[in-house]
Design an enzyme around this catalytic site. Structure first.
Site, short mmCIF file in Angstrom:
data_model
loop_
_atom_site.label_atom_id
_atom_site.label_comp_id
_atom_site.label_asym_id
_atom_site.label_seq_id
_atom_site.Cartn_x
_atom_site.Cartn_y
_atom_site.Cartn_z
CG HIS A 165 -1.98 0.97 1.29
ND1 HIS A 165 -2.48 1.59 0.16
CD2 HIS A 165 -2.68 1.49 2.31
CE1 HIS A 165 -3.45 2.42 0.51
NE2 HIS A 165 -3.57 2.38 1.80
CE1 TYR A 192 -7.94 8.63 7.38
CE2 TYR A 192 -8.46 6.39 6.69
CZ TYR A 192 -7.79 7.59 6.48
OH TYR A 192 -6.99 7.75 5.39
CB THR A 224 -6.19 9.75 1.24
OG1 THR A 224 -5.17 9.45 2.20
CG2 THR A 224 -6.29 8.64 0.21
#
Length: 822
Positions: A374, A505, A518
């Site tokens: 990621h 979140y 993001t």
């Protein structure tokens, strides 16, 4: 093994790494020698904009994108207090207010000015800090960082077995790779505006490589081979030529995969367990770095080249021998693999992984998914790849029926079966098995890594909800944002179980900016608290729906602000990183004259681009106050904002959620981000909602049942207050219902049937609705977290959609080991 694989492993800025010099210090680790073999510019893993523009459409808009803006300090501090307010007591709110004011009057303006100085000339002010937060993470990446996607089954029945499905997915994935490398992939857009495509250049041929000083991301931008894992054994073969054209047909690939499966089954399971080196990628990163040094320290060992083959592969294909039976088992298999120990030997699929790279995972029955590293890519980027891959598999099948069927790609590779053999160049399409030299200490390390991984898997649980009652169409017809609607479901269900709200979140994509990643949406707001309290109390349906409307509108407003990079989390985190670096610099060199490093390294370095003003060493902040960079004020003491309890609370996420998916995916998910939290991945489809939740045994199944019950209850409330016809009525039925007089139906026979097909009115058969739908988790209502009504006994148990059995029970392959033999 072609020598090119030991030469072409490159850093992420796209330059070829130089060879290691022949005479190197023998007392230095192989990782250090490898790192020093790169020029200085190549050591910066991702923050430098190394993307070289070429003619093509994929990256054509990159130069036109704006850089990520740095919010105003006062705005971020105000929003910080606002997101904390629902989570704090009055005393805690007062303490945070004092800390914020102290920060604004003290270190805040100076740190903000240093951040602006640091960002000068950079692609993004947050990018390097963001990568450092991932790359300096020492815990195992499995269950902590890597998410997964679970594909829907292939709609063509012939492909729903392992080898044919895997071959089909690999061909489609390689077509995507080709489109990216030839810059023929159409750019992502949002309402007609192009989005940043930088992450696509970092999607393939990349690997997370651990070192003693944190991880690095490296890439072979011209990788031509894939690695296949089967029963923990490693194989590789070339799939592209030097021009990024496919060199194998789907039939050729299937033949290779059949050969690999047959070869893997010849190895007794006890031998396969001893050599399942992929388990080491699940270790603590510092331990894994040390083990890589062990793997490569013997000069005559194959291990260095084996590692290079794996690290530099386009991606890894994992062929599992199991057939998970339920949706939850499938999700578990895609996220972390299965753990099954028989007589002391781990035979689960958790040993058949390499978590430092993107992995396409295919089960014995053809169920397939993706698990991805990621650090350099977000879910939105991998979702585009997954969607295009799934779409291409369908279109290729259609083309086999009708040669005029459309293609997803601007151009396609020449048919490999019709090419001149000399046109392929230096390729090796025959599968090769990697042979690792298993030293005694590696065998021991592998066993300990496996037992720790098994512990980690057992510490987590996973549940899914495939809610078929309604989806995006119904939600939007009621006037709600689908994402905000589902987010309020999480809030209401959690409050119904625990009587409180928690830090939540959700990421908002900021790819409208260059190298955007993001921003954090904080779903727990004053409006959401008002809604959940109203919902669980004895209020009229209209009051509950009105409260829901206000809460969803607030969430939508926050989402839009965050998508424009106007949230508070990334800005404040960057200020925290600036403070940390300033402390490191002041501690390392008290007389340092620079305020920040600008070379993108996580370790401080002298800034060669110090901003100047007419006063030489003075720079004005946004308030016009002079900051003396020649003699900066000491920053050794932690600023009050970061020492406040609110900072710890906002950085401890209990409900970590993410909306990422489309009809190509059945599920999407990830592990919990805290020991007492939930990880919730969800996909809002046209007529259904799919949710995958994980936790460290926090009644995950009960939480999912509460969410399902909420969905049913809120639909009941919306029907009660909805005055128009059901959205299930089509436009032609609306016309039909406007007037039954004077139409040609007068001469037709029969009685019109008034049922759900024509659209049930909001007040029709409400008693039946009461009987048909469950109450909220069996509970009545709460007021400020107190149970006010006893458990309501349902007369009938709601019939939930049963999970489709996806295959037969797994079978043990190979000879079972006794523990003494291991």
């Amino acid at each position: 093994m072609p020598a090119r694989y030991s030469k072409n492993f490159i850093s992420l800025n796209g330059s070829i790494a130089s060879k290691q010099p022949p005479n190197v210090e023998m007392d230095r680790s192989p990782a250090e020698r490898l790192k020093d073999s790169y020029p200085a510019a190549e050591k910066e893993p991702l923050a430098s904009d190394g993307l070289k523009q070429k003619p093509g459409i994929t990256f054509a808009a990159q130069d036109k994108l704006e850089r990520l803006p740095i919010p105003e300090l006062e705005d971020s501090c105000r929003k910080y207090q606002a997101v904390l307010k629902p989570l704090q007591s009055q005393r805690q709110q007062n303490d945070t207010a004092v800390a914020v004011q102290d920060f604004l009057k003290g270190e805040g303006p100076e740190l903000h000015a240093r951040l602006k100085k640091y960002a000068t000339g950079k692609t993004s002010y947050i990018e390097q800090f963001w990568y450092d937060s991932y790359l300096n993470f020492d815990n195992p990446v499995v269950l902590n960082l890597n998410p997964f996607f679970l594909f829907e089954d292939d709609p063509t029945p012939a492909r729903n077995n392992q080898v044919t499905r895997a071959a089909s997915l690999v061909i489609s994935a390689l077509c995507f790779v080709r489109a990216v490398r030839k810059e023929e992939l159409p750019p992502d857009t949002l309402r007609g505006s192009p989005l940043c495509m930088y992450q696509y250049s970092r999607l393939f041929g990349t690997a997370r490589v651990p070192t003693e000083n944190g991880c690095q991301i490296a890439q072979d931008a011209g990788a031509r081979h894939i690695v296949v894992l089967c029963k923990g054994q490693f194989y590789w073969f070339d799939v592209l030529d030097d021009n990024n054209e496919l060199v194998m047909t789907e039939k050729d690939l299937a033949l290779n995969l059949n050969v690999i499966v047959a070869d893997a089954e010849e190895t007794p399971i006890q031998e396969a367990a001893k050599g399942a080196v992929g388990v080491l990628s699940t270790e603590n990163r510092k331990i894994w770095a040390g083990l890589r040094d062990v793997l490569t320290r013997e000069e005559d060992s194959n291990n260095a080249e084996c590692l290079n083959i794996v690290d530099s592969a386009i991606f890894v294909l994992c062929l599992d021998y199991t057939e998970p039976r339920t949706g939850a088992e499938l999700c578990t298999n895609m996220l972390c693999g299965t753990s099954e120990v028989v007589k002391g030997v781990q035979i689960g699929t958790c040993t058949n992984r390499w978590y430092d790279k993107m992995q396409i995972i295919v089960c014995k029955n053809g169920s397939a998914g993706i698990n991805f590293e990621h650090t350099g890519v977000d879910g939105h980027t991998v979702l585009r790849m997954a969607s295009d891959v799934y779409t291409d598999t369908i279109l290729r099948f259609a083309k086999s029926i009708n040669g005029q069927a459309p293609s997803l790609w601007t151009s396609t590779s020449p048919d490999p079966s019709k090419r001149d053999p000399d046109s392929f160049g230096d390729v090796s399409t025959t599968p090769h098995k990697l042979e690792w030299d298993m030293l005694p200490e590696l065998n021991t390390a592998l066993r300990f890594a496996e037992t720790r991984l098994a512990d980690l898997i057992q510490q987590n649980e996973f549940e899914i909800l495939e809610f078929a009652g309604y989806g995006k169409n119904f939600i939007t017809s009621m006037g709600f944002s689908p994402d905000a609607f589902v987010q309020m479901a999480f809030q209401a269900a959690y409050y119904g179980l625990y009587g409180r709200v928690e830090n939540t979140y959700e990421p908002a994509m900021t790819k409208i900016f260059l190298h955007g990643r993001t921003e954090s949406i904080r779903a727990a707001t004053i409006e959401s608290i008002d809604f959940v309290k109203t919902f669980w109390a004895d209020h009229a349906p209209q009051a509950k729906v009105d409260a829901l409307k206000k809460a969803t509108q607030k969430h939508t407003t926050l989402t839009k602000e965050c998508a424009k990079a106007m949230g508070q989390d990334r800005h404040l985190y960057a200020l925290y990183c600036v403070w940390q670096r300033a402390v490191d610099e002041e501690g390392a060199e008290a007389a340092s004259s620079n305020g920040m490093s600008s070379n993108g390294y996580s370790s401080p370095a002298e800034d060669q681009n110090k901003p100047s003003s007419s006063d030489g060493d003075l720079v004005l902040n946004e308030k016009g106050n002079a900051i003396d960079y020649q003699h900066p004020r000491p920053l050794q003491q932690m600023p009050a904002l970061f020492a406040d309890s609110g900072w710890d609370k906002i950085n401890n996420t209990i409900l970590s959620t993410s909306n990422c998916g489309n009809p190509a995916l059945r599920h999407f998910g990830f592990g919990p981000t805290s020991g007492d939290g939930f990880g919730i991945g969800y996909i809002i489809k046209e007529e259904s909602i799919s949710i995958c939740a994980s936790s460290k045994h926090r009644q995950t199944k009960r939480f999912m049942e509460a969410i399902e019950s909420y969905f049913l209850e809120i639909r009941k409330l919306l029907r009660l207050v909805q005055k128009s016809k059901s959205t299930h009525s089509s436009r032609v039925r609306e016309v039909e219902g406007k007037g039954e007089e004077g139409t040609r139906d007068q001469g037709r026979r029969g009685k019109a049937i008034k049922g759900d097909v024509a659209g049930k009115g909001p007040d029709d058969n409400l008693e039946a609705d009461e009987d048909d739908e469950d109450g909220l988790g069996g509970y009545g209502f709460f007021d400020a977290g107190m149970l006010l009504q006893a458990l309501k006994v349902n007369q009938e148990e709601n019939e939930r959609p049963s999970e489709k059995a996806v295959g037969n029970a797994r079978r043990a392959i190979g000879k079972k080991l006794r523990l003494s033999e291991y």
